[in-house]
Design a protein around this motif. Structure first.
Motif, mmCIF file in Angstrom:
data_model
loop_
_atom_site.group_PDB
_atom_site.id
_atom_site.type_symbol
_atom_site.label_atom_id
_atom_site.label_comp_id
_atom_site.label_asym_id
_atom_site.label_seq_id
_atom_site.Cartn_x
_atom_site.Cartn_y
_atom_site.Cartn_z
ATOM 1 N N ALA A 1 19.800 -34.276 72.071
ATOM 2 C CA ALA A 1 18.675 -34.306 73.018
ATOM 3 C C ALA A 1 19.170 -34.238 74.460
ATOM 4 O O ALA A 1 18.588 -33.552 75.302
ATOM 5 C CB ALA A 1 17.844 -35.570 72.807
ATOM 6 N N VAL A 2 20.268 -34.942 74.732
ATOM 7 C CA VAL A 2 20.779 -34.935 76.111
ATOM 8 C C VAL A 2 21.466 -33.600 76.426
ATOM 9 O O VAL A 2 21.446 -33.128 77.573
ATOM 10 C CB VAL A 2 21.718 -36.151 76.357
ATOM 11 N N LEU A 3 22.029 -32.955 75.406
ATOM 12 C CA LEU A 3 22.599 -31.619 75.612
ATOM 13 C C LEU A 3 21.479 -30.604 75.888
ATOM 14 O O LEU A 3 21.661 -29.652 76.653
ATOM 15 C CB LEU A 3 23.425 -31.190 74.393
ATOM 16 N N ALA A 4 20.313 -30.843 75.263
ATOM 17 C CA ALA A 4 19.153 -29.979 75.525
ATOM 18 C C ALA A 4 18.717 -30.128 76.976
ATOM 19 O O ALA A 4 18.407 -29.135 77.654
ATOM 20 C CB ALA A 4 18.012 -30.361 74.587
ATOM 21 N N GLY B 1 18.902 -23.950 83.329
ATOM 22 C CA GLY B 1 17.954 -22.844 83.228
ATOM 23 C C GLY B 1 18.073 -22.053 81.937
ATOM 24 O O GLY B 1 17.517 -20.955 81.831
ATOM 25 N N ASN B 2 18.816 -22.584 80.974
ATOM 26 C CA ASN B 2 19.020 -21.886 79.707
ATOM 27 C C ASN B 2 18.040 -22.422 78.653
ATOM 28 O O ASN B 2 18.375 -23.280 77.837
ATOM 29 C CB ASN B 2 20.476 -22.074 79.249
ATOM 30 N N GLY B 3 16.803 -21.916 78.710
ATOM 31 C CA GLY B 3 15.755 -22.395 77.808
ATOM 32 C C GLY B 3 16.081 -22.213 76.329
ATOM 33 O O GLY B 3 15.909 -23.146 75.542
ATOM 34 N N PRO B 4 16.527 -21.022 75.906
ATOM 35 C CA PRO B 4 16.825 -20.830 74.480
ATOM 36 C C PRO B 4 17.876 -21.820 73.952
ATOM 37 O O PRO B 4 17.765 -22.323 72.840
ATOM 38 C CB PRO B 4 17.352 -19.392 74.428
ATOM 39 N N ARG B 5 18.894 -22.099 74.775
ATOM 40 C CA ARG B 5 19.915 -23.069 74.356
ATOM 41 C C ARG B 5 19.305 -24.482 74.257
ATOM 42 O O ARG B 5 19.579 -25.219 73.307
ATOM 43 C CB ARG B 5 21.068 -23.048 75.367
ATOM 44 N N ASP C 1 8.117 -23.740 73.777
ATOM 45 C CA ASP C 1 7.980 -23.268 75.161
ATOM 46 C C ASP C 1 9.350 -23.050 75.802
ATOM 47 O O ASP C 1 9.549 -22.073 76.531
ATOM 48 C CB ASP C 1 7.185 -24.286 75.993
ATOM 49 N N ALA C 2 10.266 -23.969 75.537
ATOM 50 C CA ALA C 2 11.598 -23.868 76.162
ATOM 51 C C ALA C 2 12.304 -22.583 75.729
ATOM 52 O O ALA C 2 13.023 -21.965 76.525
ATOM 53 C CB ALA C 2 12.443 -25.082 75.779
ATOM 54 N N GLU D 1 8.235 -24.326 81.089
ATOM 55 C CA GLU D 1 8.076 -25.789 81.176
ATOM 56 C C GLU D 1 9.367 -26.538 80.809
ATOM 57 O O GLU D 1 9.348 -27.506 80.049
ATOM 58 C CB GLU D 1 6.923 -26.249 80.268
ATOM 59 N N LEU D 2 10.468 -26.100 81.395
ATOM 60 C CA LEU D 2 11.761 -26.701 81.026
ATOM 61 C C LEU D 2 11.882 -28.160 81.468
ATOM 62 O O LEU D 2 12.693 -28.907 80.923
ATOM 63 C CB LEU D 2 12.907 -25.875 81.613
ATOM 64 N N GLN D 3 11.071 -28.562 82.454
ATOM 65 C CA GLN D 3 11.162 -29.963 82.905
ATOM 66 C C GLN D 3 10.748 -30.929 81.797
ATOM 67 O O GLN D 3 11.116 -32.099 81.799
ATOM 68 C CB GLN D 3 10.313 -30.180 84.169
#
Lengths: 191, 138
Positions: free
Chosen positions: A76-79, A86-90, A156-157, A162-164
């Motif tokens: 979760a923290v790596l996400a 800015g790497n949403g897919p990762r 969404d990520a 909505e990466l925040q």
């Protein structure tokens, strides 16, 4: 006029509103789980006979689930880190790994409960089992809720949207982990 | 999105796993205080590592710490308010008959769970039901 939600555009007290809201949610969760855990400790100290009841729980099952939740907190923290880059897919990939951790936790818990129920230990057996099923059940509900919300955020990520929110669900998930960190010694080790 | 200082997450994760192993190994020593310190002392350290580094409370604004601190203060108030009544089974002007009876009745050890006969007064073999209270206790 911006169509972005206020949680991402306004900052109260120097903290984005969405994140401040999560802290408030966790404050209420502290009272919920804290009250439950404090009540358990009081009763456990007042009832030495509960030692025979606590002897039934399997430490290795609790330890395995602790390992699973710690690992899911790590992903979760790596996400969160990936989302900030800015790497949403990762970030979405790490969130899905976290969901996998949640499912693993719930699967192990289901087998454990099934075994205990088949042995005749139910929520009405005695005070210890009432606390056990209530605390673990409430915690499991939080795991389920977190996994469901995480699935939507991961969707969404993956599209860099909505990466925040990745950080917000991460903070919630770590709290669920912290609750289990205290439930584990109370229910599985202190016998 | 605000920038967060990211510590060395793999190192923290590894530390958490090692601490988990120690807390599981604690009871193997067979000394009660070692078990309790290994279990609860390490739980506090693990929780602190997660809260400070994974939840980033270490670098969060003070308002968040006040919010969480207020909730913990409420918990402390709750504890000191009712702990004596729950942990003690009698006081100057009250007796908790049900708790005394449950403690006297005991709980069957594992393996004897279904073998013991039902206790008088409707209580099951593991002390599920409290005996009726005859005094002003809870």
């Amino acid at each position: 006029m911006s169509s972005r939600p206020i949680a991402t555009t306004r900052s109260a007290s120097g903290i984005p509103t969405g994140r401040l809201a999560i802290w408030w949610v966790l404050a209420s969760e502290i009272v919920i789980f804290g009250g439950l855990i404090a009540s358990y400790i009081m009763h456990r100290l007042g009832h030495p006979e509960w030692a025979n009841a606590t002897a039934v729980t399997k430490t290795w099952i609790g330890a395995t689930n602790t390992f699973v939740l710690l690992s899911s907190s790590f992903t979760a923290v790596l996400a969160h880190q990936a989302a900030e880059q800015g790497n949403g897919p990762r970030a979405a990939r790490f969130l899905r790994m976290t969901i996998l951790g949640a499912l693993t936790f719930l699967t192990i818990k289901s087998f454990e409960w099934g075994h205990e129920l088949s042995e005749g230990y139910t929520v009405t057996t005695n005070g210890f089992w009432s606390f056990y099923y209530t605390a673990c059940g409430l915690h499991a509900l939080h795991v389920i809720a977190g996994a469901v919300i995480m699935a939507f955020i991961a969707r969404d990520a993956a599209k860099n949207r909505e990466l925040q929110r990745v950080e917000l669900i991460g903070i919630y998930w770590h709290f669920v982990d912290v609750v289990w960190i205290f439930l584990f010694p109370l229910l599985y080790i202190a016998k | 999105m605000s920038e967060t200082h990211h510590p060395n997450y793999p190192k923290i994760y590894l530390t958490l796993v090692i601490l988990l192993a120690i807390s599981v190994a604690g009871p193997l020593v067979g000394i009660r205080w070692v078990t309790l310190i290994a279990a609860f002392g390490i739980a506090v350290v693990k929780a602190d590592l997660v809260v400070q580094n994974f939840m980033h409370l270490k670098t969060e604004r003070r308002i968040a710490k006040y919010v969480l601190g207020a909730a913990l203060a409420l918990m402390a108030l709750f504890w000191f308010g009712i702990a004596p009544d729950v942990m003690e089974h009698h006081g100057d002007n009250w007796v908790n008959d049900a708790a005394i009876a449950a403690t006297a009745r005991g709980i069957a050890p594992p393996g004897e769970h279904e073998a013991r006969p039902a206790a008088p007064g409707g209580a099951d073999s593991t002390g599920a039901a409290a005996t009726p209270s005859s005094g002003p206790g809870k």
